[in-house]
Enzyme design. Sequence first.
Site, PDB file in Angstrom:
ATOM      1  N   THR A 179       0.848  -1.287   0.045  1.00  0.00           N
ATOM      2  CA  THR A 179      -0.076   0.034   0.061  1.00  0.00           C
ATOM      3  C   THR A 179       0.767   1.209  -0.047  1.00  0.00           C
ATOM      4  O   THR A 179       2.164   1.126   0.539  1.00  0.00           O
ATOM      5  CB  THR A 179      -0.843  -0.206   1.463  1.00  0.00           C
ATOM      6  OG1 THR A 179      -1.458  -1.400   1.417  1.00  0.00           O
ATOM      7  CG2 THR A 179      -1.689   1.210   1.407  1.00  0.00           C
ATOM      8  N   VAL A 208     -12.012  -6.648   0.829  1.00  0.00           N
ATOM      9  CA  VAL A 208     -11.687  -5.107   1.034  1.00  0.00           C
ATOM     10  C   VAL A 208     -10.831  -4.910   2.282  1.00  0.00           C
ATOM     11  O   VAL A 208     -11.167  -5.638   3.356  1.00  0.00           O
ATOM     12  CB  VAL A 208     -13.003  -4.183   1.260  1.00  0.00           C
ATOM     13  CG1 VAL A 208     -12.703  -2.640   1.607  1.00  0.00           C
ATOM     14  CG2 VAL A 208     -13.661  -4.174  -0.107  1.00  0.00           C
ATOM     15  N   ASP A 210      -8.312  -2.265   4.879  1.00  0.00           N
ATOM     16  CA  ASP A 210      -8.485  -1.042   5.930  1.00  0.00           C
ATOM     17  C   ASP A 210      -8.492   0.079   5.246  1.00  0.00           C
ATOM     18  O   ASP A 210      -8.941   1.156   5.586  1.00  0.00           O
ATOM     19  CB  ASP A 210      -7.255  -1.116   7.013  1.00  0.00           C
ATOM     20  CG  ASP A 210      -5.898  -1.082   6.269  1.00  0.00           C
ATOM     21  OD1 ASP A 210      -5.720  -1.906   5.566  1.00  0.00           O
ATOM     22  OD2 ASP A 210      -5.177  -0.028   6.305  1.00  0.00           O
ATOM     23  N   THR A 230      -0.342   1.177   6.718  1.00  0.00           N
ATOM     24  CA  THR A 230       0.116  -0.019   5.591  1.00  0.00           C
ATOM     25  C   THR A 230       0.191  -1.077   6.356  1.00  0.00           C
ATOM     26  O   THR A 230       0.284  -0.937   7.544  1.00  0.00           O
ATOM     27  CB  THR A 230       1.266   0.533   4.806  1.00  0.00           C
ATOM     28  OG1 THR A 230       1.833  -0.769   4.293  1.00  0.00           O
ATOM     29  CG2 THR A 230       2.412   1.173   5.632  1.00  0.00           C
TER      30      THR A 230
HETATM   31  N1  GLY Z   1      -3.279  -2.532   4.106  1.00  0.00           N
HETATM   32  C1  GLY Z   1      -3.848  -2.746   2.916  1.00  0.00           C
HETATM   33  C2  GLY Z   1      -4.925  -3.921   2.744  1.00  0.00           C
HETATM   34  O1  GLY Z   1      -4.629  -4.792   3.772  1.00  0.00           O
HETATM   35  O2  GLY Z   1      -5.672  -3.992   1.842  1.00  0.00           O
END
Ligand code: GLY
Length: 312
Positions: A179, A208, A210, A230
């Site tokens: 991310t 989906v 966070d 992230t």
């Molecule tokens: N941190 C990004 C996800 O887990 O989608």
Amino acid sequence: MKRSRPILLIHGGAGRRAITVAQAACVESALAEGHRLLIAGAPALGVVEEAIRRLEESGLFNAGRGSNRQLDGVRRMDASIMEGRELRAGAVASIERIIHPVTAARLVMEKTAHVLLVGQSATRFADYFGLERVPRAKRTAEPQPKDLRPRAGVSRTLRLHQAIMNTGRLRAKSLGKETVGAVALDLSGTVAAGASTGGVDVMLPGRVGDTPLIGCGVYADNEAGAVSMTGLGESIIRVAVAKEITDWLATGLSPVAAANRVLRKVVERVHGDAGVLVLSPDGRFTIRHSTPHMVAGAIGPDGRPIVRGRFA
Ligand code: GLY
């Protein structure tokens, strides 16, 4: 009116992989350009969006052009953006084919009364505003990860996902290319935060994380601070990390102490892993991660970008 010292932090993900030369150069140029804009008086929100767009554009990170595919071979991306003066926020989840999901998130914030649009409706919304798409040829020419099952149905993708989960590979595999995100403080004292992602490595279609969830992947409040996350989304969601960190900042805890406290909770309570940018409205900031590496950087006191692949 008291003017704040502009601050910009950018990340290109926390995970198992060390930073590459190309990633470091990309983050460094995004920092230099973003800082120049902040010094010239640009609002934090636009600087955060622009920084994330550069990383989405590069194809070097798990966002925009570089996004992972889900187990049916389709890229579904998530993004969000928030500003701290009026707590306005926008987000998209499971959006397809768009190079800049962060701009779609900003359009949700500015052109609608909503916070989050999802799936094909989010993609159509982005199309309506003419957002650039990934060219079709590029999407099919790439090598496919070997676990991917193009056009696979629920039964096949679920079996594969569960098999990987049972071998404990999910957590390890989920910490590859990562991310992107940014937080900024502008001259007027407003903070902003944003993030954009192609998710994790082995995900069911429709998963989906966070990143599009306000309070989980991002949060920004001029009375507390700004956070961009992230890491493993499922663990970040369960701790509502971004809001928890800003709540601690509001009590007077320093960015370092707040980040350490909540990252420890992610590791100890839900066995997750994460990395974080934390910025307080008085200009103090930190970059922290529980993973072996985190690609990130900030503008140092001398006005020059500092980009590294690990932070204390
Ligand atoms: N941190 C990004 C996800 O887990 O989608």
